[in-house]
Motif scaffolding. Structure first.
Motif, PDB file in Angstrom:
ATOM      1  N   GLU A 186       0.809  -1.222   0.000  1.00 25.63           N
ATOM      2  CA  GLU A 186       0.000   0.000   0.000  1.00 25.63           C
ATOM      3  C   GLU A 186       0.843   1.274   0.000  1.00 25.63           C
ATOM      4  OE1 GLU A 186      -3.374   0.032  -0.222  1.00 25.63           O
ATOM      5  OE2 GLU A 186      -3.212  -2.145  -0.464  1.00 25.63           O
ATOM      6  N   GLY A 187       2.138   1.130   0.253  1.00 26.00           N
ATOM      7  CA  GLY A 187       3.005   2.314   0.306  1.00 26.00           C
ATOM      8  C   GLY A 187       2.713   3.204   1.491  1.00 26.00           C
ATOM      9  N   ILE A 188       2.371   2.599   2.619  1.00 26.98           N
ATOM     10  CA  ILE A 188       1.986   3.336   3.826  1.00 26.98           C
ATOM     11  C   ILE A 188       2.738   2.781   5.031  1.00 26.98           C
ATOM     12  CG2 ILE A 188       0.085   3.603   5.501  1.00 26.98           C
ATOM     13  CD1 ILE A 188      -0.246   5.529   3.321  1.00 26.98           C
ATOM     14  N   GLU A 189       3.155   3.654   5.934  1.00 23.59           N
ATOM     15  CA  GLU A 189       3.731   3.244   7.218  1.00 23.59           C
ATOM     16  C   GLU A 189       2.734   3.595   8.315  1.00 23.59           C
ATOM     17  OE1 GLU A 189       6.593   1.712   8.050  1.00 23.59           O
ATOM     18  OE2 GLU A 189       7.160   1.447   5.944  1.00 23.59           O
ATOM     19  N   LEU A 190       2.282   2.602   9.041  1.00 18.52           N
ATOM     20  CA  LEU A 190       1.303   2.847  10.086  1.00 18.52           C
ATOM     21  C   LEU A 190       1.931   3.270  11.409  1.00 18.52           C
ATOM     22  CD1 LEU A 190      -1.119  -0.163   9.425  1.00 18.52           C
ATOM     23  CD2 LEU A 190      -1.504   2.238   8.857  1.00 18.52           C
ATOM     24  N   ASN A 191       3.169   2.830  11.643  1.00 19.63           N
ATOM     25  CA  ASN A 191       3.854   3.156  12.905  1.00 19.63           C
ATOM     26  C   ASN A 191       2.999   2.770  14.119  1.00 19.63           C
ATOM     27  OD1 ASN A 191       6.130   4.326  11.600  1.00 19.63           O
ATOM     28  ND2 ASN A 191       4.916   6.175  11.229  1.00 19.63           N
ATOM     29  N   ILE A 192       2.615   1.508  14.152  1.00 23.82           N
ATOM     30  CA  ILE A 192       1.767   1.018  15.239  1.00 23.82           C
ATOM     31  C   ILE A 192       2.578   0.918  16.523  1.00 23.82           C
ATOM     32  CG2 ILE A 192       0.343  -0.890  16.054  1.00 23.82           C
ATOM     33  CD1 ILE A 192      -0.194  -1.587  13.125  1.00 23.82           C
ATOM     34  N   SER A 193       2.109   1.580  17.565  1.00 23.88           N
ATOM     35  CA  SER A 193       2.777   1.500  18.862  1.00 23.88           C
ATOM     36  C   SER A 193       2.089   0.444  19.718  1.00 23.88           C
ATOM     37  CB  SER A 193       2.745   2.850  19.574  1.00 23.88           C
ATOM     38  OG  SER A 193       1.422   3.245  19.848  1.00 23.88           O
ATOM     39  N   LEU A 194       2.847  -0.168  20.593  1.00 24.25           N
ATOM     40  CA  LEU A 194       2.335  -1.257  21.427  1.00 24.25           C
ATOM     41  C   LEU A 194       2.203  -0.810  22.870  1.00 24.25           C
ATOM     42  CD1 LEU A 194       4.510  -4.198  20.059  1.00 24.25           C
ATOM     43  CD2 LEU A 194       2.324  -3.358  19.212  1.00 24.25           C
ATOM     44  N   GLN A 195       1.205  -1.356  23.545  1.00 24.85           N
ATOM     45  CA  GLN A 195       1.071  -1.099  24.971  1.00 24.85           C
ATOM     46  C   GLN A 195       0.642  -2.384  25.657  1.00 24.85           C
ATOM     47  OE1 GLN A 195      -1.243   0.144  22.806  1.00 24.85           O
ATOM     48  NE2 GLN A 195      -2.944  -1.148  23.483  1.00 24.85           N
ATOM     49  N   ARG A 196       0.914  -2.440  26.917  1.00 27.87           N
ATOM     50  CA  ARG A 196       0.536  -3.612  27.716  1.00 27.87           C
ATOM     51  C   ARG A 196      -0.544  -3.198  28.703  1.00 27.87           C
ATOM     52  NH1 ARG A 196       4.073  -7.646  26.773  1.00 27.87           N
ATOM     53  NH2 ARG A 196       6.077  -7.062  25.840  1.00 27.87           N
ATOM     54  N   ASN A 197      -1.585  -4.016  28.796  1.00 26.18           N
ATOM     55  CA  ASN A 197      -2.686  -3.738  29.707  1.00 26.18           C
ATOM     56  C   ASN A 197      -3.031  -5.030  30.428  1.00 26.18           C
ATOM     57  OD1 ASN A 197      -5.128  -3.015  30.977  1.00 26.18           O
ATOM     58  ND2 ASN A 197      -5.501  -1.456  29.403  1.00 26.18           N
TER      59      ASN A 197
END
Length: 509
Positions: A407-418
């Protein structure tokens, strides 16, 4: 003759004409030996029984679940169970006509009682098999004339071959039912739940008692069958209560279609797009309830339909923060968890649902949806993409990488813990905010299928719930995060506001 009686007679005569004319076309020309052989075959093979005697019903080939159910009922003389089939799968034809006829064919004398919401309705349903015995040319050719003059009333009739048919309205007394020395051998309870009983739990309890204390004790003998053919479309129904009280009874569940692929369960009757078109016409939640036994919920203890506020959403560049949370599901098989992507925006102190993806699917389509959403954002508008670290693995990372490259896209998904339990998290983050009117839905999403699925999941959140929770879980994560950015008065200050700061995760993909 009363108008009502005249109309009933006209209706029944039309059924006789239908059976007679259709049967003449399909009647077999056979020698006596061939007839005996074919009757013997029909006794063993219910599919052939349908082809021989009921081709006028067989507009499509019998499905495997039809034959499986018929075999179970015939095999066990004391069978008790529910035909939990979706709408349009021929529950009434099989349970009111084919199976009673087939058991009579195999066992001889058969006392069948059909119970519906009223005696009038039961009489109308019982007419179908009565018309077969009276006018079906193949039945007459094989077993002779069956109409028994003097014993042919609409609510109780006896064939010359020993089949007794009786119609009762639900709640009518079954005590002392008999014809000569014979007591009922087989009851079918057909679609007795109504809009009134759905809303009346006390009435549902009375219906359960009627089955247990009135109907079942009225059978006495070697054959005591009870079948219940009803659509399980609501969260509280007498059939659900009865099944819960009697886990040993058979629940034969057949969903009309695969809600992921839309593949029909009865493939020879319904074309591949039939149920997809149904969802478009009546809505996804109504389709799931009517055809797949997934009740349409309107809210429970925590979340009610009246809490949902629909309004024109703010312009996309007017939100202080936009958060996108992905609740990850690995499998795309029917019955699996949902891939839920929920997009929420913060405007002043209100939270707005902007868009969403809530589907049973593989991960790829969910990631592509996020990429498409990011592409749609105007220049200068950003969204923060997040997911829970506990679901992160190499397959997730591989899928994201492949879709992003395509898709030519960077989502830059950040992770968290819950570490909070889902139920506690959902209640803590959402309940008070819904009750206080802080949560809003874009009115453009009112007829959006994924939004409606998300609402159904939200309404199902109760103590010890067993429904899916992927969408409200994602909502809780989004709103918990956005709440950090809600402006609040500085202690001791007036009109002076401070806001939380976003600390990006060090683990960014």
């Amino acid at each position: 003759m009363k108008l009502k009686d005249k109309k009933a007679l006209e209706r029944y005569n039309k059924k006789l004409d239908f059976v007679s004319e259709a049967g003449k076309i399909n009647i077999k020309i056979e020698t006596d030996q061939e007839r005996r052989d074919n009757i013997a075959r029909a006794k063993k093979d219910v599919k052939y029984c349908v082809e021989r005697y009921f081709q006028h019903y067989a507009t499509a080939e019998c499905a495997d679940f039809h034959m499986e159910w018929a075999e179970m009922v015939k095999k066990d003389p004391n069978f008790t169970g529910f035909a939990k089939w979706g709408r349009g799968l021929a529950k009434s034809v099989w349970n009111n006509v084919i199976i009673p006829f087939w058991t009579w064919l195999n066992e001889g004398n058969h006392y069948f009682v059909l119970i519906s919401v009223s005696e009038r309705r039961a009489v109308r349903l019982l007419e179908d098999i009565r018309a077969e015995f009276e006018a079906n040319p193949q039945i007459i050719a094989d077993f002779g004339e069956q109409r028994n003059i003097g014993s042919w009333e609409e609510a109780l009739w006896v064939t010359k071959g020993g089949f007794i048919g009786q119609a009762l309205g639900f709640g009518q007394s079954c005590r002392g039912l008999r014809v000569g020395p014979l007591r009922p051998k087989h009851y079918n309870v057909d679609d007795i739940e109504t809009k009134q009983t759905i809303k009346n739990t006390k009435r549902q309890d009375e219906m359960v008692e009627y089955i247990e204390e009135e109907l079942l004790p009225s059978m006495d003998g070697d054959h005591e069958r009870l079948t219940i053919s009803n659509n399980w479309f609501a969260p509280e129904m007498f059939v659900r209560k009865l099944a819960a009280k009697h886990p040993e009874w058979k629940v034969h569940e057949v969903r009309a279609y695969n809600s992921v692929t839309y593949e029909p369960r009865w493939k020879t009757k319904y074309h591949p797009d039939y149920y997809k078109n149904k969802e478009k016409r009546i809505g996804i939640t109504a389709a799931h309830a009517e055809f797949n036994h997934e009740p349409k919920l309107k809210g429970g203890k925590h979340f009610k339909s009246e809490y949902i506020q629909w309004a024109k959403a703010p312009r996309i560049d007017h939100y202080k923060v936009i958060a996108v949370h992905w609740d990850i599901a690995y499998s795309g098989n029917e019955g699996a968890d949902y891939n839920a992507v929920r997009v929420w925006g913060l405007k002043d102190q209100d939270f707005w649902l902007i868009d969403c993806y809530v589907k049973v699917s593989k991960m790829g389509p969910a990631v592509k949806w996020m990429c498409d959403f990011k592409k749609r954002l105007p220049s200068g508008v950003t969204a923060i993409f997040r997911a829970e670290a506990q679901f992160w693995n190499d397959e997730v990372k591989r899928t994201i990488k492949e879709v992003q490259e395509a898709e030519g896209i960077e989502l830059n998904i950040s992770l968290q813990r819950n570490k909070r339990k889902k139920y506690d998290k959902i209640i803590d983050e959402l309940e008070a905010r819904y009750q206080n009117g802080r949560i809003w839905y874009d009115k453009k999403l009112k007829n959006h299928a994924d939004t409606q699925v998300g609402l159904q999941q939200l309404y199902g959140i109760e103590p010890s719930y067993t429904t899916k929770d992927d969408s409200p879980d994602a909502d809780a994560e989004d709103i918990s995060f956005l709440a950090l950015h809600v402006s609040a008065p500085t202690p001791g200050g007036k009109g002076n506001f401070q806001s939380g700061n976003y600390e990006p995760s060090s683990n960014v993909i």
